[in-house]
Enzyme design. Structure first.
Site, mmCIF file in Angstrom:
data_model
loop_
_atom_site.group_PDB
_atom_site.id
_atom_site.type_symbol
_atom_site.label_atom_id
_atom_site.label_comp_id
_atom_site.label_asym_id
_atom_site.label_seq_id
_atom_site.Cartn_x
_atom_site.Cartn_y
_atom_site.Cartn_z
ATOM 1 N N GLN A 40 0.788 -1.073 -0.077
ATOM 2 C CA GLN A 40 -0.038 0.005 -0.020
ATOM 3 C C GLN A 40 1.026 1.233 -0.089
ATOM 4 O OE1 GLN A 40 -2.707 -1.791 3.477
ATOM 5 N NE2 GLN A 40 -4.058 -0.437 2.132
ATOM 6 N N HIS A 60 -1.642 -4.917 -13.109
ATOM 7 C CA HIS A 60 -1.038 -4.780 -14.571
ATOM 8 C C HIS A 60 -1.856 -5.264 -15.607
ATOM 9 C CE1 HIS A 60 3.280 -4.408 -12.336
ATOM 10 N NE2 HIS A 60 2.472 -3.106 -12.395
ATOM 11 N N ASP A 73 2.382 0.416 -8.185
ATOM 12 C CA ASP A 73 3.716 0.674 -8.735
ATOM 13 C C ASP A 73 4.482 1.902 -8.085
ATOM 14 O OD1 ASP A 73 3.001 -1.017 -10.651
ATOM 15 O OD2 ASP A 73 3.106 0.192 -12.239
ATOM 16 N N ARG A 98 3.992 -0.213 13.095
ATOM 17 C CA ARG A 98 3.679 -1.790 12.429
ATOM 18 C C ARG A 98 3.850 -1.447 11.081
ATOM 19 N NH1 ARG A 98 -1.849 -4.238 11.072
ATOM 20 N NH2 ARG A 98 -1.249 -6.045 10.222
ATOM 21 N N HIS A 144 1.236 -9.534 4.583
ATOM 22 C CA HIS A 144 -0.172 -8.336 4.507
ATOM 23 C C HIS A 144 -0.565 -8.424 3.132
ATOM 24 C CE1 HIS A 144 -1.967 -4.977 6.448
ATOM 25 N NE2 HIS A 144 -2.407 -5.192 5.507
ATOM 26 N N ASN A 188 -1.827 -10.856 8.548
ATOM 27 C CA ASN A 188 -2.833 -9.933 8.479
ATOM 28 C C ASN A 188 -4.059 -10.235 8.000
ATOM 29 O OD1 ASN A 188 -3.618 -6.982 9.325
ATOM 30 N ND2 ASN A 188 -4.181 -7.328 6.878
ATOM 31 N N GLU A 189 -5.133 -10.477 8.829
ATOM 32 C CA GLU A 189 -6.567 -10.740 8.532
ATOM 33 C C GLU A 189 -6.707 -11.531 7.373
ATOM 34 O OE1 GLU A 189 -8.420 -7.057 6.739
ATOM 35 O OE2 GLU A 189 -8.040 -5.955 8.518
ATOM 36 N N ASN A 329 -7.978 -6.548 14.302
ATOM 37 C CA ASN A 329 -8.380 -5.584 13.409
ATOM 38 C C ASN A 329 -9.859 -5.051 13.576
ATOM 39 O OD1 ASN A 329 -5.534 -5.157 12.790
ATOM 40 N ND2 ASN A 329 -5.937 -5.736 10.579
ATOM 41 N N GLU A 396 -5.273 -2.536 14.124
ATOM 42 C CA GLU A 396 -5.655 -1.500 13.298
ATOM 43 C C GLU A 396 -6.926 -1.176 13.828
ATOM 44 O OE1 GLU A 396 -6.265 -2.788 9.126
ATOM 45 O OE2 GLU A 396 -4.063 -3.620 9.171
#
Ligand SMILES: *[C@@H]1O[C@H](CO)[C@@H](O)[C@H](O)[C@H]1NC(C)=O
Ligand SMILES: *[C@@H]1O[C@H](CO)[C@@H](O)[C@H](O)[C@H]1NC(C)=O
Ligand SMILES: *[C@@H]1O[C@H](CO)[C@@H](O)[C@H](O)[C@H]1NC(C)=O
Ligand SMILES: *[C@@H]1O[C@H](CO)[C@@H](O)[C@H](O)[C@H]1NC(C)=O
Ligand SMILES: *[C@@H]1O[C@H](CO)[C@@H](O)[C@H](O)[C@H]1NC(C)=O
Length: 490
Positions: A40, A60, A73, A98, A144, A188-189, A329, A396
């Site tokens: 991210q 892409h 990107d 984190r 993640h 994560n999640e 989270n 989160e």
């Protein structure tokens, strides 16, 4: 404590309109942090030998997968601007940062036995050293959502061989960084990795194997988690003395009305949406309700065996209790009742409840996020009562808006409301909450929303080549909360 009591607590809050800020202070050892995730923010998608993750590959191929036809990107360009980011974290005054590590940056060929990327290794070395030099504790998420595409070509989390690939990768991280990193989050999640990734196609790899792929995916994730937890425990913990946990996300489910039926619907919801992930790790297996119901439905649907895989006794031994802390989270709440029209088979059909919201709840810019502070307290109490009060680290929590919105009063109210409920959970309910992490440090590539959805305490100008960062008001308020360990900041 019984579910009835929990839900009557939920009901009390349901009728409370105001969200007055609690006047308690956070415990002395309570830790505050702020979070980001590699895909991210980093950009530098093909720099330093990095290979494509499932996000790079899919976006892409088809830019239409995101609202603004964008991809990661460049994102926040943190691959180049990491030092500036750490300066912003330092100025915020939090105890920890984190971050997540990009598997395909460290191991471009991804498979077990493959070669390290020196530049990838150096990138995270620099970040970890800079954090420590600034007195910020690194909390590292190992995975993640950015599976290397190399692994997805052979089925990703649906192929059990990925477990050994993951173990190889995680071990490398312990070897490289474990002398300095003492807090690891394995995944994560898992709910979103498996449900949105392999069942509802809302996230990469955009697969639609409803009611089968989702269950198989988490089965492998849970085994990978358990195995790496035991490996750390036996081989690394004695010398590195760190902690390993997993971050499970949960929307709190409260009954829609006070009827017995809706109360039971909320119980089912929590078992299927949280217990699915938490129960194996905290109690050794899937919730009995899920085993029974999915077994029965699978039989009726003509499957030769349950669509929910079974753990072996050995796996149960490994997974049961495989956590030093439990990452959570949490953003929002729904009201539950039975019903809904879902594909057969699917996880939501197996669950058999329908979500609704209270029209008085404040909506955010994201179509799934309403401000319902009491839901966090309800969830913390649920975890305490069902799982013997484990140490919970809120990994989160945050609010979404669109646009620049520097004076983000909505985010401030949300944060204060939710933190206030954390205080009540700690002092009034005795919940073992050890820390809180704001999502997120920066506006970032928000998955299929692209750059249209903002969760940052810091605004990022994605039109500028420099990706200029401007702290929002919420950044200043959070800074005061962290500095005073209290919400009484005016
Ligand atoms: C918090 O406020 C209540 C009244 O609203 C008061 O009774 C209580 O003593 C206060 N607690 C602290 C820790 O200041
Ligand atoms: C993306 O959407 C555009 C316009 O709707 C369409 O012409 C194009 O074929 C789509 N591309 C892909 C890869 O689906
Ligand atoms: C699973 O991965 C292995 C290699 O690790 C490969 O030989 C096998 O074909 C894969 N299975 C599927 C169903 O793709
Ligand atoms: C998991 O461990 C707990 C505590 O040792 C035990 O009570 C429970 O029966 C175990 N779960 C399973 C499924 O074996
Ligand atoms: C880019 O950002 C840095 C750090 O905030 C700043 O010092 C520099 O002046 C900016 N450059 C431009 C061209 O805006």
């Amino acid at each position: 404590m019984s579910m009835t009591v929990i839900h009557s607590i939920a009901f009390l809050f349901l009728t409370a309109v105001s969200c007055e800020v609690s006047n308690y202070s956070f415990p002395e050892n309570f830790q505050f942090g702020v979070a980001t995730a590699s895909y991210q923010i980093e950009g530098g998608w093909n720099e330093g030998g990095r290979s494509e993750s499932i996000w790079d590959y899919n976006l892409h191929q088809n830019p239409n997968l995101t609202d603004d036809k964008s991809n990661g990107d460049i994102a926040c360009d943190s691959y180049h601007k990491w030092k500036e980011d750490i300066e912003i974290v330092k100025n915020l005054g939090v105890d920890f940062y984190r971050l997540s590590i990009s598997w395909s940056r460290i191991l471009p060929s991804a498979l077990k036995g493959s070669e390290l990327s020196t530049e990838g290794v150096i990138y995270y070395n620099n970040i970890i050293d800079e954090l420590i030099a600034n007195n910020i504790v690194p909390y590292v998420t190992i995975f993640h959502w950015d599976t290397p595409q190399v692994l997805e070509f052979k089925g990703g989390w649906l192929n059990e061989t990925v477990i050994e690939d993951y173990i190889y990768y995680a071990r490398i991280l312990f070897e490289l960084y474990g002398d300095r990193v003492k807090h690891w989050i394995t995944f994560n999640e898992p709910h979103q990795i498996c449900e949105q990734g392999y069942a509802t196609a809302e996230k990469a790899p955009f697969k639609t194997l409803q009611g089968t792929g989702d269950y198989l995916c988490y089965h492998h994730v849970a085994i990978a988690h358990g195995k790496i937890y035991r490996i750390y425990e036996e081989e690394y913990k004695p010398t590195q003395k760190g902690q390993v946990g997993i971050t499970i996300d949960c929307v709190f489910g409260a009954p829609k009305t006070d009827t017995e039926e809706d109360k039971q619907a909320a119980i089912d919801y929590m078992e299927f949406q949280y217990g699915w992930f938490a129960h194996p790790i905290l109690s050794g297996n899937y919730p009995p309700l899920m085993i029974e119901k999915i077994g029965e439905l699978s039989r009726r649907e003509g499957f030769p065996k349950s669509r929910l895989p079974e753990f072996t006794q050995d796996e149960i031994k490994i997974i049961n209790g495989s956590f030093d802390f439990l990452g959570l989270n949490h953003y929002t709440t729904v009201l539950c009742s039975y019903g809904g029209n879902y594909p057969v088979p699917s996880h939501r059909n197996d669950l058999g409840t329908i979500d609704s919201i209270d029209p008085s709840w404040k909506p955010s810019a994201a179509d799934w996020l309403w401000e319902v502070p009491w839901g966090l307290r309800g969830l913390l109490v649920y975890i305490k009562d069902h799982y013997n009060n484990p140490p919970v680290l809120i990994t989160e929590n945050g609010w979404a808006n669109r646009g620049r919105y520097i004076h983000d009063v909505d985010r401030i109210n949300y944060m204060k409301g939710y933190l206030s409920e954390v205080l009540k959970a700690i002092y009034d309910d005795g919940c073992n909450v050890i820390g809180y992490t704001a999502w997120s440090l920066l506006d970032n590539f928000e998955w299929t929303y692209g750059y249209t959805m903002k969760f940052g305490l810091v605004y990022v100008d994605f039109e500028s080549e420099n990706r200029t960062r401007t702290p929002r008001d919420s950044y200043e308020i959070y800074k005061k909360i962290v500095a005073t360990k209290s919400l009484q900041i005016y």
